[in-house]
Scaffold this motif. Structure first.
Motif, PDB file in Angstrom:
ATOM      1  N   TYR A 117      -7.760 -13.639   8.983  1.00 47.97           N
ATOM      2  CA  TYR A 117      -8.701 -14.175   9.963  1.00 47.97           C
ATOM      3  C   TYR A 117      -8.544 -13.494  11.314  1.00 47.97           C
ATOM      4  O   TYR A 117      -7.469 -13.498  11.907  1.00 47.97           O
ATOM      5  N   GLY A 118      -9.629 -12.921  11.790  1.00 49.41           N
ATOM      6  CA  GLY A 118      -9.743 -12.555  13.186  1.00 49.41           C
ATOM      7  C   GLY A 118     -10.459 -13.677  13.917  1.00 49.41           C
ATOM      8  O   GLY A 118     -10.797 -14.709  13.343  1.00 49.41           O
ATOM      9  N   SER A 119     -10.718 -13.488  15.183  1.00 51.68           N
ATOM     10  CA  SER A 119     -11.330 -14.546  15.983  1.00 51.68           C
ATOM     11  C   SER A 119     -12.853 -14.504  15.978  1.00 51.68           C
ATOM     12  O   SER A 119     -13.504 -15.408  16.481  1.00 51.68           O
ATOM     13  N   GLY A 120     -13.427 -13.442  15.409  1.00 48.79           N
ATOM     14  CA  GLY A 120     -14.873 -13.314  15.430  1.00 48.79           C
ATOM     15  C   GLY A 120     -15.552 -14.092  14.313  1.00 48.79           C
ATOM     16  O   GLY A 120     -14.997 -14.290  13.231  1.00 48.79           O
ATOM     17  N   VAL A 121     -16.785 -14.559  14.585  1.00 50.53           N
ATOM     18  CA  VAL A 121     -17.594 -15.285  13.614  1.00 50.53           C
ATOM     19  C   VAL A 121     -18.606 -14.317  13.015  1.00 50.53           C
ATOM     20  O   VAL A 121     -19.320 -13.619  13.747  1.00 50.53           O
ATOM     21  N   ASN A 122     -18.682 -14.267  11.702  1.00 48.87           N
ATOM     22  CA  ASN A 122     -19.663 -13.417  11.017  1.00 48.87           C
ATOM     23  C   ASN A 122     -20.897 -14.247  10.678  1.00 48.87           C
ATOM     24  O   ASN A 122     -20.815 -15.459  10.495  1.00 48.87           O
ATOM     25  N   ASN A 123     -22.029 -13.581  10.555  1.00 45.95           N
ATOM     26  CA  ASN A 123     -23.257 -14.295  10.266  1.00 45.95           C
ATOM     27  C   ASN A 123     -24.188 -13.414   9.456  1.00 45.95           C
ATOM     28  O   ASN A 123     -23.974 -12.197   9.333  1.00 45.95           O
ATOM     29  N   ASN A 124     -25.220 -14.031   8.914  1.00 48.07           N
ATOM     30  CA  ASN A 124     -26.255 -13.310   8.193  1.00 48.07           C
ATOM     31  C   ASN A 124     -26.832 -12.234   9.120  1.00 48.07           C
ATOM     32  O   ASN A 124     -27.235 -12.537  10.242  1.00 48.07           O
ATOM     33  N   TYR A 153      -6.482 -21.542  11.585  1.00 47.21           N
ATOM     34  CA  TYR A 153      -6.868 -20.474  10.668  1.00 47.21           C
ATOM     35  C   TYR A 153      -6.274 -19.111  11.017  1.00 47.21           C
ATOM     36  O   TYR A 153      -6.256 -18.226  10.155  1.00 47.21           O
ATOM     37  N   GLN A 154      -5.804 -18.925  12.227  1.00 49.58           N
ATOM     38  CA  GLN A 154      -5.155 -17.669  12.578  1.00 49.58           C
ATOM     39  C   GLN A 154      -3.646 -17.857  12.639  1.00 49.58           C
ATOM     40  O   GLN A 154      -2.927 -17.334  11.794  1.00 49.58           O
ATOM     41  N   GLN A 155      -3.167 -18.587  13.598  1.00 48.19           N
ATOM     42  CA  GLN A 155      -1.746 -18.883  13.661  1.00 48.19           C
ATOM     43  C   GLN A 155      -1.530 -20.148  14.465  1.00 48.19           C
ATOM     44  O   GLN A 155      -2.291 -20.464  15.390  1.00 48.19           O
ATOM     45  N   GLY A 156      -0.499 -20.894  14.084  1.00 49.05           N
ATOM     46  CA  GLY A 156      -0.219 -22.137  14.788  1.00 49.05           C
ATOM     47  C   GLY A 156       1.046 -22.781  14.270  1.00 49.05           C
ATOM     48  O   GLY A 156       1.726 -22.268  13.380  1.00 49.05           O
ATOM     49  N   ALA A 157       1.368 -23.915  14.839  1.00 53.33           N
ATOM     50  CA  ALA A 157       2.544 -24.695  14.462  1.00 53.33           C
ATOM     51  C   ALA A 157       2.200 -26.164  14.597  1.00 53.33           C
ATOM     52  O   ALA A 157       1.278 -26.538  15.330  1.00 53.33           O
ATOM     53  N   GLN A 158       2.951 -27.005  13.903  1.00 49.44           N
ATOM     54  CA  GLN A 158       2.647 -28.428  13.897  1.00 49.44           C
ATOM     55  C   GLN A 158       3.920 -29.234  13.682  1.00 49.44           C
ATOM     56  O   GLN A 158       4.691 -28.944  12.745  1.00 49.44           O
ATOM     57  N   LEU A 159       4.150 -30.198  14.542  1.00 56.29           N
ATOM     58  CA  LEU A 159       5.216 -31.172  14.315  1.00 56.29           C
ATOM     59  C   LEU A 159       4.717 -32.182  13.297  1.00 56.29           C
ATOM     60  O   LEU A 159       3.624 -32.719  13.426  1.00 56.29           O
ATOM     61  N   LEU A 160       5.533 -32.461  12.288  1.00 52.17           N
ATOM     62  CA  LEU A 160       5.148 -33.400  11.244  1.00 52.17           C
ATOM     63  C   LEU A 160       5.963 -34.682  11.398  1.00 52.17           C
ATOM     64  O   LEU A 160       5.705 -35.462  12.284  1.00 52.17           O
ATOM     65  N   PRO A 251     -12.201 -28.411   6.444  1.00 50.34           N
ATOM     66  CA  PRO A 251     -12.500 -26.995   6.645  1.00 50.34           C
ATOM     67  C   PRO A 251     -13.539 -26.823   7.756  1.00 50.34           C
ATOM     68  O   PRO A 251     -14.604 -27.440   7.718  1.00 50.34           O
ATOM     69  N   GLN A 252     -13.204 -26.011   8.741  1.00 53.30           N
ATOM     70  CA  GLN A 252     -14.053 -25.876   9.920  1.00 53.30           C
ATOM     71  C   GLN A 252     -15.235 -24.940   9.671  1.00 53.30           C
ATOM     72  O   GLN A 252     -15.134 -23.975   8.900  1.00 53.30           O
ATOM     73  N   GLY A 253     -16.354 -25.205  10.333  1.00 49.48           N
ATOM     74  CA  GLY A 253     -17.514 -24.342  10.231  1.00 49.48           C
ATOM     75  C   GLY A 253     -17.174 -22.904  10.588  1.00 49.48           C
ATOM     76  O   GLY A 253     -16.380 -22.647  11.487  1.00 49.48           O
ATOM     77  N   GLY A 254     -17.761 -21.958   9.862  1.00 48.35           N
ATOM     78  CA  GLY A 254     -17.513 -20.545  10.120  1.00 48.35           C
ATOM     79  C   GLY A 254     -16.310 -19.983   9.407  1.00 48.35           C
ATOM     80  O   GLY A 254     -16.018 -18.795   9.534  1.00 48.35           O
ATOM     81  N   THR A 255     -15.570 -20.823   8.651  1.00 46.35           N
ATOM     82  CA  THR A 255     -14.464 -20.354   7.829  1.00 46.35           C
ATOM     83  C   THR A 255     -14.925 -20.309   6.377  1.00 46.35           C
ATOM     84  O   THR A 255     -15.951 -20.892   6.016  1.00 46.35           O
ATOM     85  N   TYR A 256     -14.150 -19.647   5.516  1.00 49.36           N
ATOM     86  CA  TYR A 256     -14.629 -19.386   4.153  1.00 49.36           C
ATOM     87  C   TYR A 256     -15.003 -20.666   3.414  1.00 49.36           C
ATOM     88  O   TYR A 256     -16.019 -20.711   2.729  1.00 49.36           O
TER      89      TYR A 256
END
Length: 562
Positions: A117-124, A153-160, A251-256
Motif C-alpha cells: 500500500y502506498g498513500s495514493g488512491v486509484n480510480n477508474n 493499511y500502510q503501517q501502524g501500532a495498537q495497544l491491545l 475494510p475502508q473505502g479505497g482499499t482492496y
C-alpha cells in the motif's frame, strides 16, 4: 443523492468479515517463553508472534462493478489479476506477570507494515460524465489516504490488552476482578454474533485481510471493570461495566476489500462533494454500557445454561446524511445507537460425541438497517431506524475420526436466524421491503432488508499427522451462505444467496512454524444495471456482497511464536 440511495440499498450487504473463520488454521502453536523463573512466587511470560501475509488478486475487474462510482476506488486499487493486494508483516507481543496466582497484569500490543500500500488512491481511468473523470468523484481529499486509513493499511501500532487482575474469595466463593483494557466474550456463537453483540468492537480489517480468524480472536479490547464469582459449585455470576466506547473496524473505502469508497472512518468525501462530518458516538469516560451474566451447570444437564442482561451501544454504525446546525452545510457521517437492551439465554451441552451451543437473544431498540435521511424532524441526522429483534444462533461441533481420507480433524456447523419484531422509531428510514421511500423496487434482490433472515456457516478441517517428520497438515475449508432473507439490523451478515468461501492447506512444522496457502472467494447476486452519463454500464444494485464478485484472491501466511 443517487449514489447515497444506492448505498442505502447495499448497507446490510457489507462483508461479514470478522465473523467468518476456520479454526485458527494459521495461529502459531509455540509455548509462552518463561522469564525470570528464579524470582520466587512470580510466573512471568513473554510471547511474540511474527506473521507475514502475502495476497494476490486472482481475476481482473468486472466492468459492471468497476464502473460503479461507489466501488471504483476499491476495485481499481489493485486492478489486474496477479497484482499483490497485501504484502504485510506484523508482530503481536504479549506479556503476563502473575504473583502466587493471586494477582497480576497483562499487556499486549501489535505492530504492522504493509508494503503493497502506498498513500495514493486509484480510480477508474475513464470519464463518469463528459468532462467528469471518476477521480473527481473521490472519497479522499486530493486522492490521498487520510491518517486513519494509512495507519491500518500502510503501517501502524495498537495497544491491545492492558489490565490488572486479582483473585480472592467472597466467603467461600472463588472470585476475581479485572480492571483495564480487555475482552470478554459471552455466549456460544462462533461465526455469527449472538449474545456478544456489541460487547466488543470487532476488527473487520484483520478479519478480511487474514481469512481464518474466529470471531473471538477479532475482539478489540475495551476499558472496563469485570467481576466474576463462583457462588456455588454449579452457579457463577459475572458483571461488567465499561469505561470507554470502541467502534468496530471495517475494510475502508479505497482499499482492496473496501466496499463503497466513502465508507467508513477513513474516507472524508462523498463522491468528491459532500464532506464527512463528525462521528456521533458516546462521549469518552464512563457511560451506560454494562452487563450481567448468571450461569448454572446442574449435574443432570451435562451442560451449562446462561442468563444475560446487557445495556449496550452499537459498535456498527448507521451512515446518514445531515446538515451542520451551525453552518447549514450538508454532510454525511457515522452514528452509533446507544441504550440498546439485550436479554439473553444460552445453552451448551455435550450430546454423545457432539458439542452443541445455543444463543437466544432479544434486543430492544436496536439499530436497524437504514437509509441515509435526514428526516424533517431531525435535519442533523442523528439516528436511523430502530426496532426490536429476536436473534438465534445454534452450532454443533464434532471431531473427525480416523478414516482412509484423513487422520483426525474437526467440523463445525452454525446457523444464524434474525427476526425483526417491530420498528420502534424513525420507521420512514428503515431500508426494508415494504418501505417504498428507502426500497423503491420492493425487492430483496436489490439489497432491501426482510423481516426474517437465515444464514449458515460451515467449517471443515481434516488433518493428516506427521506426513513428514515434524510436519502436520490440515485443509481448512470454510463457507458462509445466506439461505433466506437479508438481515434487518446494521450488523453485517450474508444476504440471501451471498456466498463467501475459503479453501486452504496449512502446515505446522516442528510444532512452531505455520504456513498456510488459501484461496478466498465470493459470489452474490447482482441486481439492476444502469449506465453512466458517458454510456458505461454498471450494476446499480445487488444483494449480498455483489461488489466482491471480481475480487477473489490467494493468500500465503507464515507465522511463528517465540
Amino acid at each position: 443523492m443517487k449514489g447515497m440511495k444506492s448505498h442505502a440499498r447495499l448497507k446490510r450487504s457489507r462483508l461479514s468479515a470478522g465473523i467468518t473463520a476456520a479454526l485458527g488454521c494459521w495461529a502459531a502453536s509455540a509455548s509462552a517463553m518463561p522469564l525470570l523463573t528464579n524470582i520466587p512466587d512470580w510466573n512471568i511470560n513473554w510471547d511474540t508472534t511474527v506473521s507475514y501475509n502475502l495476497g494476490m488478486r486472482a481475476q481482473g475487474i468486472d466492468p459492471l462493478i468497476g464502473n460503479n462510482p461507489n466501488f471504483s476506488e476499491s476495485d481499481y486499487k489493485f486492478s489486474h489479476a496477479g497484482d499483490i493486494v497485501t504484502n504485510r508483516a506484523s508482530a503481536l507481543s504479549e506479556f503476563d506477570a502473575v504473583f502466587q496466582n493471586k494477582f497480576g497484569f497483562r499487556v499486549s500490543g501489535s505492530i504492522w507494515k504493509d508494503f503493497a500500500y502506498g498513500s495514493g488512491v486509484n480510480n477508474n481511468p475513464a470519464d463518469f460524465a463528459p468532462g467528469v473523470p471518476y477521480s473527481m468523484l473521490n472519497s479522499y481529499a486530493n486522492n490521498r489516504f487520510g491518517s486513519f486509513t494509512s495507519r491500518y493499511y500502510q503501517q501502524g501500532a495498537q495497544l491491545l490488552d492492558a489490565f490488572a487482575f486479582y483473585n480472592f474469595n467472597i466467603g467461600n466463593a472463588p472470585s476475581s476482578i479485572k480492571v483495564g483494557r480487555l475482552t470478554q466474550y459471552w455466549g456460544n456463537a462462533l461465526f455469527f454474533n449472538g449474545l456478544s453483540y456489541g460487547q466488543n468492537a470487532v476488527d473487520g480489517i484483520k478479519g478480511s485481510a487474514v481469512p481464518g480468524t474466529q470471531l473471538k480472536e477479532l475482539m478489540i479490547p475495551r476499558a472496563q471493570v469485570l467481576l466474576q464469582s463462583d457462588i456455588t459449585p454449579t452457579v457463577s455470576v459475572a458483571a461488567q461495566y465499561f469505561a470507554e466506547f470502541q467502534p468496530s473496524l471495517f475494510p475502508q473505502g479505497g482499499t482492496y476489500l473496501g466496499t463503497a469508497g466513502f465508507l467508513f472512518q477513513g474516507p472524508n468525501l462523498l463522491q468528491g462533494q459532500i464532506p464527512q462530518g463528525p462521528i456521533i458516538e458516546p462521549s469518552d469516560g464512563f457511560h451506560s454500557d454494562y452487563g450481567f451474566k448468571l450461569t448454572w451447570s446442574p449435574q443432570w444437564l451435562n451442560g451449562t445454561m446462561g442468563f444475560y442482561y446487557r445495556n449496550l451501544t452499537e459498535t456498527n454504525p448507521w451512515v446518514l446524511l445531515g446538515v451542520n446546525p451551525v453552518t447549514s452545510a450538508p454532510n454525511y457521517h457515522l452514528s452509533y445507537a446507544s441504550d440498546v437492551k439485550l436479554y439473553g439465554f444460552s445453552l451448551d451441552k455435550q450430546i454423545g460425541p457432539y458439542s452443541t451451543g445455543l444463543d437466544v437473544s432479544y434486543r430492544h431498540n436496536t439499530a436497524l438497517n437504514s437509509g441515509t435521511g435526514p428526516l424533517p424532524s431531525d435535519f442533523s441526522g442523528r439516528e436511523g431506524a430502530r426496532g426490536d429483534v429476536l436473534n438465534v444462533v445454534a452450532n454443533l461441533m464434532a471431531g473427525l475420526t480416523r478414516t482412509p481420507l484423513w487422520d483426525t480433524g474437526s467440523a463445525i456447523v452454525e446457523l444464524g436466524y434474525t427476526q425483526k419484531l417491530k420498528t420502534t422509531s424513525n420507521a420512514a428510514l428503515y431500508n426494508g421491503v415494504g418501505n417504498a421511500l428507502e426500497c423503491p423496487t420492493g425487492s430483496k434482490w436489490d439489497g432491501c432488508s426482510t423481516d426474517s433472515a437465515v444464514a449458515i456457516a460451515v467449517q471443515f478441517d481434516p488433518q493428516w499427522l506427521q506426513v513428514y517428520p515434524g510436519v502436520d497438515l490440515d485443509m481448512p475449508i470454510f463457507l458462509e451462505y445466506g439461505i433466506y432473507g437479508n438481515q434487518a439490523t446494521v450488523m453485517p451478515s450474508p444476504g440471501q444467496g451471498s456466498l463467501q468461501y475459503t479453501i486452504g492447506l496449512h502446515a505446522l512444522i516442528q510444532n512452531k512454524f505455520n504456513v498456510t496457502l488459501q484461496y478466498n472467494g465470493y459470489h452474490s447476486r447482482p441486481g439492476q444495471t444502469t449506465t453512466t452519463p458517458t454510456g458505461l454500464p454498471y450494476y446499480s444494485t445487488g444483494n449480498g456482497t455483489f461488489f466482491y464478485n471480481d475480487r477473489n484472491w490467494v493468500s500465503l501466511t507464515l507465522s511463528t511464536t517465540f
